[in-house]
Write an enzyme that holds these catalytic residues in place. Structure first.
Site, mmCIF file in Angstrom:
data_model
loop_
_atom_site.group_PDB
_atom_site.id
_atom_site.type_symbol
_atom_site.label_atom_id
_atom_site.label_comp_id
_atom_site.label_asym_id
_atom_site.label_seq_id
_atom_site.Cartn_x
_atom_site.Cartn_y
_atom_site.Cartn_z
ATOM 1 N N ARG A 65 33.214 15.726 73.385
ATOM 2 C CA ARG A 65 32.634 14.914 72.308
ATOM 3 C C ARG A 65 31.227 15.375 71.991
ATOM 4 O O ARG A 65 30.507 15.876 72.848
ATOM 5 C CB ARG A 65 32.595 13.450 72.728
ATOM 6 C CG ARG A 65 32.081 12.531 71.623
ATOM 7 C CD ARG A 65 32.035 11.095 72.062
ATOM 8 N NE ARG A 65 30.843 10.858 72.869
ATOM 9 C CZ ARG A 65 30.577 9.707 73.469
ATOM 10 N NH1 ARG A 65 31.409 8.691 73.371
ATOM 11 N NH2 ARG A 65 29.482 9.562 74.178
ATOM 12 N N CYS A 96 27.876 13.764 69.494
ATOM 13 C CA CYS A 96 27.428 12.612 68.714
ATOM 14 C C CYS A 96 26.102 12.975 68.045
ATOM 15 O O CYS A 96 25.206 13.499 68.707
ATOM 16 C CB CYS A 96 27.253 11.400 69.622
ATOM 17 S SG CYS A 96 26.726 9.903 68.764
#
Length: 124
Positions: free
Chosen positions: A102, A104
């Site tokens: 991930r 962000c």
């Protein structure tokens, strides 16, 4: 060969793009805003918005015959990085083991005044 994926449980694309495209065993899910497909309305607050965006992703992923366990990469866009912990708390309820990679980012602005937008790459 590519296949266009569209789930009636996720909001329709609001521009010239698809909810998702499957190609060579990989599913690419477009960024999902926190819009409830049944009402067309956006959820309030970062937790509810995160939950709705991830629910939309789950609906699209399942429409294509995958599960959230098949998600390999997620990108999260936040309009305020101070919402990271709250977003992360909800995110952790969707991905509970073998978490995907991930990234962000905080961005200047998201469509429709959303607080979060999330996309995913899915593969078996």
């Amino acid at each position: 060969m590519k296949k266009i994926i569209a789930s009636p449980l996720a909001p329709k694309a609001v521009g010239p793009y698809s909810q998702a495209v499957e190609s060579n065993g990989t599913l690419y899910v477009s960024g999902q805003l926190p819009i409830d497909a049944s009402t067309g309305k956006m959820a309030e607050g970062i937790e509810n918005q995160t939950r709705q965006s991830l629910s939309n992703i789950r609906s699209i992923v399942e429409e294509a015959g995958y599960t959230l366990a098949d998600v390999v990469k997620v990108t999260v866009l936040l309009d305020d990085i101070a919402d990271f912990a709250a977003m992360n708390g909800v995110y952790a309820t969707f991905f509970t083991e073998q978490m995907p990679a991930r990234v962000c980012y905080e961005v200047a602005k998201l469509p429709m005044g959303a607080k979060v937008e999330i996309d995913a790459i899915v593969s078996r």
